[in-house]
Design an enzyme around this catalytic site. Structure first.
Site, PDB file in Angstrom:
ATOM      1  N   ALA A  29       0.841  -1.198   0.000  1.00  0.00           N
ATOM      2  CA  ALA A  29       0.000   0.000   0.000  1.00  0.00           C
ATOM      3  C   ALA A  29       0.872   1.241   0.000  1.00  0.00           C
ATOM      4  O   ALA A  29       2.074   1.172   0.253  1.00  0.00           O
ATOM      5  CB  ALA A  29      -0.897   0.015   1.244  1.00  0.00           C
ATOM      6  N   ASN A  30       0.254   2.389  -0.302  1.00  0.00           N
ATOM      7  CA  ASN A  30       0.885   3.689  -0.061  1.00  0.00           C
ATOM      8  C   ASN A  30       0.430   4.184   1.309  1.00  0.00           C
ATOM      9  O   ASN A  30      -0.651   3.832   1.771  1.00  0.00           O
ATOM     10  CB  ASN A  30       0.419   4.711  -1.095  1.00  0.00           C
ATOM     11  CG  ASN A  30       1.033   4.495  -2.453  1.00  0.00           C
ATOM     12  OD1 ASN A  30       1.451   3.389  -2.798  1.00  0.00           O
ATOM     13  ND2 ASN A  30       1.063   5.547  -3.239  1.00  0.00           N
ATOM     14  N   ARG A  31       1.217   5.037   1.914  1.00  0.00           N
ATOM     15  CA  ARG A  31       0.803   5.674   3.167  1.00  0.00           C
ATOM     16  C   ARG A  31      -0.305   6.678   2.884  1.00  0.00           C
ATOM     17  O   ARG A  31      -0.169   7.515   1.997  1.00  0.00           O
ATOM     18  CB  ARG A  31       1.958   6.470   3.760  1.00  0.00           C
ATOM     19  CG  ARG A  31       3.012   5.664   4.387  1.00  0.00           C
ATOM     20  CD  ARG A  31       4.026   6.611   5.026  1.00  0.00           C
ATOM     21  NE  ARG A  31       5.297   5.932   5.184  1.00  0.00           N
ATOM     22  CZ  ARG A  31       5.558   5.061   6.146  1.00  0.00           C
ATOM     23  NH1 ARG A  31       4.632   4.776   7.041  1.00  0.00           N
ATOM     24  NH2 ARG A  31       6.736   4.476   6.225  1.00  0.00           N
ATOM     25  N   SER A  32      -1.381   6.603   3.646  1.00  0.00           N
ATOM     26  CA  SER A  32      -2.437   7.616   3.564  1.00  0.00           C
ATOM     27  C   SER A  32      -3.380   7.444   4.734  1.00  0.00           C
ATOM     28  O   SER A  32      -3.877   6.349   4.971  1.00  0.00           O
ATOM     29  CB  SER A  32      -3.225   7.476   2.256  1.00  0.00           C
ATOM     30  OG  SER A  32      -4.339   8.340   2.258  1.00  0.00           O
TER      31      SER A  32
END
Ligand code: C5P
Length: 213
Positions: A29-32
Site C-alpha cells: 500500500a501507499n501511506r495515507s
C-alpha cells in the site's frame, strides 16, 4: 451555510490508500490516513453538494451528509468510481497503490527463499476519469511530492488531463498529521496557500470548487 452554486451538483471524491493483497494476511500500500480526502468530502457536503466518497481502508467516520462506498484495492476503487459517474466534479485524493500482485489464496509460508513479488500496473483512476467520455466538468488531482513539488505538479496536470492539481510537500510531517501546505496548480498558474489545518484546506478548496461549477 449552504452554497447555492453547489445545489444539485454531484461531486465524487476518492480518499485513503488502497490495499493490494499479497495473501490473505499481507498487502502492499501507499501511506495515507484519508484525513484530507474525508475533510474535502465533508466540506463539500456542508456546502450543499451531493457527495459520493469512494474510500480505501481507513479508520475514519463518514462525514455528515456523505454517501460512502468502501473499497480495498485500486481495481475496486476504479470500478466504484466508474459506477458513481456521472459527476459535476471529481476530486481524486486517494493515494492509490501503483501496482498489484497476484494474491495467493493461502498464507505464504516463511521458507528458506523469500518470495518474489511480480508487480502489475494498476489502472490510473484519475487519468481514466479525466480522459474518459463521461469526464466531469472539473477534475482535481492531488500530488504528494518530496522534492520539486510544483514542477512535478505542473507536469502531472498535463499528463493526466486534470484541471487542477493540489500539490503538497510531504517531505515533512504532513503524513497522518493535521496540517497541510498546498499549492493549487491550474491553467491560471500556481497559488501557494499558507500552511493550514486539513479542515481549512478542505473548506477553501470546496469554496473554489463552488466558484468553478
Ligand atoms: O501518479 P500519481 O500517483 O503521482 O498521481 C496522484 C494523483 O493521481 C492523485 O490525485 C491520485 O488520487 C491519482 N491516482 C489515481 N489512480 C492511480 C494513481 C494515482 O487516481 N492509480
Amino acid at each position: 451555510p449552504v452554497d447555492a452554486r453547489l445545489a444539485g451538483k454531484h461531486v465524487l471524491v476518492t480518499a485513503g490508500p488502497t490495499h493490494e493483497p499479497i495473501d490473505p494476511v499481507r498487502y502492499i500500500a501507499n501511506r495515507s490516513s484519508g484525513k484530507q480526502g474525508f475533510a474535502i468530502a465533508g466540506a463539500l457536503a456542508a456546502l450543499g453538494a451531493r457527495v459520493t466518497l469512494v474510500a480505501g481502508p481507513v479508520a475514519l467516520p463518514t462525514p455528515s451528509g456523505v454517501t460512502r462506498i468502501d473499497v480495498e484495492t485500486a481495481r475496486e476503487m476504479a470500478a466504484a468510481v466508474d459506477a458513481a459517474l456521472p459527476a459535476d466534479a471529481a476530486v481524486m485524493v486517494a493515494a492509490v497503490a501503483d501496482w498489484h500482485v497476484e494474491a495467493a489464496a493461502q498464507k505464504l509460508k516463511k521458507g528458506d527463499a523469500a518470495p518474489l513479488l511480480h508487480l502489475s500496473q494498476n489502472p490510473d483512476i484519475l487519468a481514466g476519469v479525466a480522459q474518459g467520455a463521461r469526464r466531469p466538468q472539473l477534475v482535481v488531482g492531488f500530488a504528494a511530492e518530496t522534492e520539486r513539488v510544483i514542477e512535478h505538479a505542473v507536469a502531472k496536470r498535463a499528463r493526466k488531463n486534470a484541471d487542477w492539481i493540489v500539490a503538497n510537500d510531504v517531505s515533512g510531517d504532513v503524513m497522518g498529521g493535521e496540517a497541510n501546505a498546498v499549492h493549487l496548480v491550474s491553467a491560471a498558474g500556481v497559488e501557494s496557500w499558507e500552511r493550514a489545518s486539513k479542515a481549512d484546506v478542505a473548506r477553501r478548496l470546496a469554496k473554489r470548487i463552488a466558484d468553478a461549477l
